[in-house]
Motif scaffolding. Structure first.
Motif, PDB file in Angstrom:
ATOM      1  N   ALA A  60       0.831  -1.209   0.000  1.00 28.83           N
ATOM      2  CA  ALA A  60       0.000   0.000   0.000  1.00 28.83           C
ATOM      3  C   ALA A  60       0.857   1.247   0.000  1.00 28.83           C
ATOM      4  O   ALA A  60       0.580   2.220  -0.720  1.00 28.83           O
ATOM      5  CB  ALA A  60      -0.935  -0.008   1.197  1.00 28.83           C
ATOM      6  N   ALA A  61       1.928   1.238   0.801  1.00 30.37           N
ATOM      7  CA  ALA A  61       2.796   2.409   0.882  1.00 30.37           C
ATOM      8  C   ALA A  61       3.521   2.660  -0.440  1.00 30.37           C
ATOM      9  O   ALA A  61       3.721   3.816  -0.844  1.00 30.37           O
ATOM     10  CB  ALA A  61       3.797   2.240   2.012  1.00 30.37           C
ATOM     11  N   ALA A  62       3.896   1.581  -1.125  1.00 28.17           N
ATOM     12  CA  ALA A  62       4.665   1.717  -2.364  1.00 28.17           C
ATOM     13  C   ALA A  62       3.798   2.006  -3.578  1.00 28.17           C
ATOM     14  O   ALA A  62       4.209   2.739  -4.481  1.00 28.17           O
ATOM     15  CB  ALA A  62       5.476   0.442  -2.612  1.00 28.17           C
ATOM     16  N   GLU A  63       2.588   1.453  -3.595  1.00 24.47           N
ATOM     17  CA  GLU A  63       1.782   1.510  -4.809  1.00 24.47           C
ATOM     18  C   GLU A  63       0.650   2.528  -4.782  1.00 24.47           C
ATOM     19  O   GLU A  63       0.052   2.807  -5.825  1.00 24.47           O
ATOM     20  CB  GLU A  63       1.203   0.118  -5.112  1.00 24.47           C
ATOM     21  CG  GLU A  63       2.272  -0.945  -5.368  1.00 24.47           C
ATOM     22  CD  GLU A  63       1.684  -2.287  -5.758  1.00 24.47           C
ATOM     23  OE1 GLU A  63       0.469  -2.341  -6.056  1.00 24.47           O
ATOM     24  OE2 GLU A  63       2.438  -3.279  -5.754  1.00 24.47           O
ATOM     25  N   VAL A  64       0.347   3.073  -3.614  1.00 24.98           N
ATOM     26  CA  VAL A  64      -0.772   4.013  -3.507  1.00 24.98           C
ATOM     27  C   VAL A  64      -0.269   5.307  -2.868  1.00 24.98           C
ATOM     28  O   VAL A  64      -0.407   5.522  -1.659  1.00 24.98           O
ATOM     29  CB  VAL A  64      -1.933   3.409  -2.682  1.00 24.98           C
ATOM     30  CG1 VAL A  64      -3.181   4.282  -2.803  1.00 24.98           C
ATOM     31  CG2 VAL A  64      -2.250   1.994  -3.140  1.00 24.98           C
ATOM     32  N   PRO A  65       0.347   6.183  -3.666  1.00 23.63           N
ATOM     33  CA  PRO A  65       0.938   7.395  -3.096  1.00 23.63           C
ATOM     34  C   PRO A  65      -0.062   8.327  -2.447  1.00 23.63           C
ATOM     35  O   PRO A  65       0.304   9.121  -1.583  1.00 23.63           O
ATOM     36  CB  PRO A  65       1.615   8.053  -4.311  1.00 23.63           C
ATOM     37  CG  PRO A  65       0.919   7.477  -5.504  1.00 23.63           C
ATOM     38  CD  PRO A  65       0.547   6.093  -5.122  1.00 23.63           C
ATOM     39  N   GLU A  66      -1.327   8.248  -2.844  1.00 25.72           N
ATOM     40  CA  GLU A  66      -2.334   9.120  -2.250  1.00 25.72           C
ATOM     41  C   GLU A  66      -2.753   8.663  -0.848  1.00 25.72           C
ATOM     42  O   GLU A  66      -3.440   9.396  -0.122  1.00 25.72           O
ATOM     43  CB  GLU A  66      -3.569   9.211  -3.144  1.00 25.72           C
ATOM     44  CG  GLU A  66      -4.334   7.922  -3.356  1.00 25.72           C
ATOM     45  CD  GLU A  66      -3.862   7.113  -4.562  1.00 25.72           C
ATOM     46  OE1 GLU A  66      -4.700   6.423  -5.182  1.00 25.72           O
ATOM     47  OE2 GLU A  66      -2.652   7.154  -4.873  1.00 25.72           O
ATOM     48  N   ALA A  67      -2.339   7.459  -0.453  1.00 24.32           N
ATOM     49  CA  ALA A  67      -2.687   6.936   0.863  1.00 24.32           C
ATOM     50  C   ALA A  67      -1.629   7.317   1.891  1.00 24.32           C
ATOM     51  O   ALA A  67      -0.445   7.454   1.574  1.00 24.32           O
ATOM     52  CB  ALA A  67      -2.832   5.420   0.815  1.00 24.32           C
ATOM     53  N   VAL A  68      -2.066   7.488   3.124  1.00 20.57           N
ATOM     54  CA  VAL A  68      -1.167   7.700   4.260  1.00 20.57           C
ATOM     55  C   VAL A  68      -1.268   6.435   5.107  1.00 20.57           C
ATOM     56  O   VAL A  68      -2.215   6.263   5.882  1.00 20.57           O
ATOM     57  CB  VAL A  68      -1.559   8.942   5.078  1.00 20.57           C
ATOM     58  CG1 VAL A  68      -0.586   9.132   6.235  1.00 20.57           C
ATOM     59  CG2 VAL A  68      -1.593  10.177   4.191  1.00 20.57           C
TER      60      VAL A  68
END
Length: 213
Positions: A60-68
């Motif tokens: 999630a951290a690597a592939e979804v930059p809009e997520a925190v």
């Protein structure tokens, strides 16, 4: 060392609900994080309650930059370091221990530790922590208990988690010492197992619209 509130507060004040996630399949992490962010809840807590949780954080951290992406159910320093290495941008624990406080001192990643009693809250304040997780919220006295704490311990704010629902979340959010709530209802197992990302996005959108009662 004081709590890194300059990093933590923007995460917690950015949305009324932090989704608390239990991910059994790491492959679900990216589409889940995208759905939640699209629904208005970019900050998420992936709990270390499954074997694939750390991989889910990493994906999630690597592939979804809009997520925190944050990590929850962190119980010791080893898990703290493991989650940070995986890309977690904040750490959540159900309680507070010296080992966790020591781990937090060695990194820029902020810690949201748990406390439920006045003594635990005061001990956390002595360590420089003014923003805490209140868990399990409903079982620990819920809204009435937090309301009672608001005057004598006015310098502390909470993210109640555990038993929080769409029905009682507005009442929690109405308290002066509640900054946001944590909720697992936004990504239920049934929707996760079905890969119903549209359904999860819809639940996220409803949660993002919650306001103080």
């Amino acid at each position: 060392m004081p709590q890194k509130t300059d990093k933590l507060l923007p995460i917690l004040t950015g949305q009324p609900v932090i989704p608390v996630l239990k991910i059994d399949r790491a492959a679900d992490a990216a589409p889940l994080a995208r759905a939640l962010a699209k629904g208005g809840l970019p900050a998420i807590e992936i709990t270390l309650r499954t074997r694939e949780a750390v991989d889910a954080i990493r994906i999630a951290a690597a592939e979804v930059p809009e997520a925190v992406v944050g990590a929850g159910t962190i119980l010791n320093g080893r898990q703290f370091d493991q989650a940070v290495r995986a890309g977690a941008r904040f750490i959540v624990s159900p309680g507070t221990t010296q080992e966790l406080l020591d781990a937090a001192r060695s990194t820029d990643v902020p810690l949201l530790p748990g406390a439920t009693t006045p003594s635990e809250i005061m001990a956390a304040a002595e360590e420089g922590y003014s923003v805490l997780k209140f868990f399990p919220a409903e079982q620990s006295g819920g809204i009435a208990f937090l309301k009672a704490l608001s005057a004598p311990l006015a310098g502390t704010r909470f993210c109640p988690t555990g038993g929080v629902t769409p029905g009682n979340a507005p009442a929690y959010l109405s308290l002066p010492n509640v900054i946001c709530v944590g909720g697992s209802w936004i990504a239920p197992d049934t929707l996760l197992q079905a890969g119903d990302w549209d359904g999860i996005e819809a639940l996220a959108r409803e949660a993002a619209a919650l306001s103080k009662a």
